[in-house]
Scaffold this motif. Sequence first.
Motif, mmCIF file in Angstrom:
data_model
loop_
_atom_site.group_PDB
_atom_site.id
_atom_site.type_symbol
_atom_site.label_atom_id
_atom_site.label_comp_id
_atom_site.label_asym_id
_atom_site.label_seq_id
_atom_site.Cartn_x
_atom_site.Cartn_y
_atom_site.Cartn_z
ATOM 1 N N PHE A 99 -31.189 53.397 -57.391
ATOM 2 C CA PHE A 99 -32.361 52.540 -57.223
ATOM 3 C C PHE A 99 -33.588 53.136 -57.921
ATOM 4 O O PHE A 99 -34.342 52.432 -58.605
ATOM 5 C CB PHE A 99 -32.638 52.328 -55.737
ATOM 6 N N LEU A 100 -33.771 54.453 -57.771
ATOM 7 C CA LEU A 100 -34.951 55.113 -58.325
ATOM 8 C C LEU A 100 -34.897 55.258 -59.847
ATOM 9 O O LEU A 100 -35.938 55.450 -60.481
ATOM 10 C CB LEU A 100 -35.122 56.498 -57.690
ATOM 11 N N THR A 101 -33.693 55.175 -60.411
ATOM 12 C CA THR A 101 -33.548 55.370 -61.858
ATOM 13 C C THR A 101 -34.414 54.397 -62.645
ATOM 14 O O THR A 101 -34.992 54.754 -63.681
ATOM 15 C CB THR A 101 -32.074 55.202 -62.280
ATOM 16 N N LYS A 112 -32.357 53.062 -69.623
ATOM 17 C CA LYS A 112 -32.943 54.003 -68.666
ATOM 18 C C LYS A 112 -31.886 54.351 -67.622
ATOM 19 O O LYS A 112 -31.747 53.706 -66.594
ATOM 20 C CB LYS A 112 -34.173 53.377 -68.006
ATOM 21 N N ARG A 113 -31.111 55.421 -67.912
ATOM 22 C CA ARG A 113 -29.998 55.806 -67.047
ATOM 23 C C ARG A 113 -30.046 57.267 -66.620
ATOM 24 O O ARG A 113 -29.184 57.710 -65.870
ATOM 25 C CB ARG A 113 -28.670 55.548 -67.777
ATOM 26 N N TRP A 114 -31.023 57.998 -67.108
ATOM 27 C CA TRP A 114 -31.086 59.435 -66.860
ATOM 28 C C TRP A 114 -32.267 59.775 -65.961
ATOM 29 O O TRP A 114 -33.349 59.196 -66.088
ATOM 30 C CB TRP A 114 -31.239 60.198 -68.173
ATOM 31 N N PHE A 122 -29.304 64.317 -65.397
ATOM 32 C CA PHE A 122 -27.989 63.775 -65.063
ATOM 33 C C PHE A 122 -28.080 62.274 -64.880
ATOM 34 O O PHE A 122 -29.166 61.707 -64.742
ATOM 35 C CB PHE A 122 -27.431 64.440 -63.809
ATOM 36 N N GLN A 123 -26.909 61.639 -64.894
ATOM 37 C CA GLN A 123 -26.822 60.201 -64.682
ATOM 38 C C GLN A 123 -26.351 59.922 -63.254
ATOM 39 O O GLN A 123 -25.229 60.271 -62.900
ATOM 40 C CB GLN A 123 -25.824 59.571 -65.656
ATOM 41 N N PRO A 124 -27.181 59.293 -62.426
ATOM 42 C CA PRO A 124 -26.755 58.947 -61.061
ATOM 43 C C PRO A 124 -25.501 58.080 -61.027
ATOM 44 O O PRO A 124 -24.749 58.119 -60.051
ATOM 45 C CB PRO A 124 -27.970 58.190 -60.505
ATOM 46 N N ALA A 125 -25.269 57.303 -62.087
ATOM 47 C CA ALA A 125 -24.073 56.442 -62.121
ATOM 48 C C ALA A 125 -22.793 57.265 -62.072
ATOM 49 O O ALA A 125 -21.793 56.831 -61.488
ATOM 50 C CB ALA A 125 -24.089 55.567 -63.372
ATOM 51 N N THR A 167 -25.842 49.909 -59.600
ATOM 52 C CA THR A 167 -25.537 50.512 -60.902
ATOM 53 C C THR A 167 -25.853 49.545 -62.035
ATOM 54 O O THR A 167 -26.439 49.940 -63.054
ATOM 55 C CB THR A 167 -24.053 50.914 -60.966
ATOM 56 N N TYR A 168 -25.499 48.292 -61.860
ATOM 57 C CA TYR A 168 -25.719 47.298 -62.913
ATOM 58 C C TYR A 168 -27.186 46.910 -63.032
ATOM 59 O O TYR A 168 -27.758 46.886 -64.132
ATOM 60 C CB TYR A 168 -24.871 46.060 -62.644
ATOM 61 N N VAL A 169 -27.835 46.631 -61.908
ATOM 62 C CA VAL A 169 -29.194 46.090 -61.933
ATOM 63 C C VAL A 169 -30.230 47.161 -62.246
ATOM 64 O O VAL A 169 -31.151 46.940 -63.038
ATOM 65 C CB VAL A 169 -29.524 45.409 -60.588
ATOM 66 N N PHE A 170 -30.090 48.356 -61.649
ATOM 67 C CA PHE A 170 -31.146 49.359 -61.765
ATOM 68 C C PHE A 170 -30.893 50.406 -62.841
ATOM 69 O O PHE A 170 -31.793 51.179 -63.163
ATOM 70 C CB PHE A 170 -31.365 50.034 -60.412
ATOM 71 N N THR A 171 -29.685 50.477 -63.393
ATOM 72 C CA THR A 171 -29.440 51.384 -64.523
ATOM 73 C C THR A 171 -28.921 50.638 -65.746
ATOM 74 O O THR A 171 -28.678 51.266 -66.770
ATOM 75 C CB THR A 171 -28.437 52.500 -64.145
ATOM 76 N N ASP A 172 -28.706 49.343 -65.609
ATOM 77 C CA ASP A 172 -28.202 48.501 -66.705
ATOM 78 C C ASP A 172 -26.904 49.075 -67.284
ATOM 79 O O ASP A 172 -26.704 49.090 -68.495
ATOM 80 C CB ASP A 172 -29.270 48.386 -67.806
ATOM 81 N N ASN A 173 -26.041 49.533 -66.384
ATOM 82 C CA ASN A 173 -24.788 50.183 -66.798
ATOM 83 C C ASN A 173 -23.620 49.328 -66.323
ATOM 84 O O ASN A 173 -23.043 49.573 -65.257
ATOM 85 C CB ASN A 173 -24.715 51.593 -66.203
ATOM 86 N N LEU A 174 -23.280 48.325 -67.126
ATOM 87 C CA LEU A 174 -22.242 47.379 -66.733
ATOM 88 C C LEU A 174 -20.873 48.044 -66.646
ATOM 89 O O LEU A 174 -20.091 47.751 -65.734
ATOM 90 C CB LEU A 174 -22.188 46.218 -67.728
ATOM 91 N N SER A 175 -20.568 48.937 -67.581
ATOM 92 C CA SER A 175 -19.245 49.551 -67.611
ATOM 93 C C SER A 175 -18.968 50.354 -66.346
ATOM 94 O O SER A 175 -17.893 50.262 -65.752
ATOM 95 C CB SER A 175 -19.103 50.447 -68.839
ATOM 96 N N THR A 176 -19.954 51.160 -65.909
ATOM 97 C CA THR A 176 -19.773 51.945 -64.679
ATOM 98 C C THR A 176 -19.721 51.029 -63.464
ATOM 99 O O THR A 176 -18.961 51.290 -62.523
ATOM 100 C CB THR A 176 -20.910 52.970 -64.527
ATOM 101 N N ALA A 177 -20.504 49.953 -63.470
ATOM 102 C CA ALA A 177 -20.452 48.987 -62.366
ATOM 103 C C ALA A 177 -19.062 48.370 -62.257
ATOM 104 O O ALA A 177 -18.535 48.181 -61.149
ATOM 105 C CB ALA A 177 -21.497 47.897 -62.580
#
Length: 388
Positions: A99-101, A112-114, A122-125, A167-177
């Motif tokens: 959330f904070l990312t 913005k993933r770091w 580090f990456q919270p994802a 993961t998807y909404v707050f880090t824009d990381n679809l693959s990890t989601a």
Amino acid sequence: MAKKKRGIKKNVRQVFQYYDYNLLVSVILLTCFGLIMLYSSSAYSAQIKFRDDMYYFTKQAAISAFCLVAVIVGSQIDYHILTRNFAGWLYLIANILLFLTKFIGTELNGAKRWIYFGPVSFQPAEMAKVAIILFLPTLIVKMGKNMRTWPAFFTVLIAGGVTSFLTYVFTDNLSTAIIIAGITVGLLFIVFPDSRPFVAGVILVAVVAIAVVWYVKGSVTSDSFRLRRVQVWLNPEANSSVGGYQVMQGLYAIGSGGFFGKGLGNSLQKLDYVPEAQNDMIFTIICEELGLFGAIMLTILFAFMLYRLFFIAQNAPDLLGSLIASGIFIHIALQVVLNIAVVTNVIPTTGITLPFISYGGTSIVFLMAEMALALSVSKRIRFKDQEA
């Protein structure tokens, strides 16, 4: 007259403690192979950017060596202690950091993933994957027989869905989601007796995917970043200026390698034709330098690791250990399949690394944490041997 004593054979069952050295060896082999290919794929770009051809290799090698020692030490810790004391907290902290990312994270390469804590980043994802692998099995075991009911099913689904959503909404990381969602669904499939929701889910995903492809094929252009990636996937040559270039160069690298490749270190595409070749696209450099033969050998190594994880899951002393090993199996399998599918243009491009091979300190740290968990489960396996 004394009776003759006749030898009577008794069955004696001896209990042997187990430790999966095969899994440990596969981790070491993949790590060493990854370091070799990392240096080969990154030496040129590292020399250009940092005037040090070993820049990426040195960092990755140091982290990998430390993590391998930590795996051996950490595997001695009983996984019950870890789940009992840390599973809930790790899940909570991972979700908070996700959330904070969006608010305190650092943007790199347009995403913005770091999160940076001084010199450490580090990456919270990546943490979220381990958190899910620990927390969901703990939650399932606590529910016990209630896990056969729909309320329990949706409780676990929501627990995994929240992390996937963040993961998807707050880090824009679809693959990890997608991977987190896959781990959640995979664990539910193992413990939930009714297969209907999984069949319905597969049908729904297939319908949505077909609808998206149909819509994209009928449109000239799109403002959506995700839809543009689908357009690139459908026709990378026509979309070379908006993402297709990397895909095309990766396919050139794979095609030019032949069966035995051009030889280690002889890739041309790594000379900045394939951007950031040491990251998501490292499999293309492996194919170019080592050919189809090298790709097959790497695939066999991954298959062997997955086999050992499957073996541990089958023989774990309890459901908790079995689910933890299963979660790790699902994670590794999904990530390997998705990475190779992306670089061969079987599916649209998404940023996903090849486990133990691609560059990334955070990825290595949390992958090694998963291996320590799997080895901890294996250490609690007991086999009985019957002797005459």
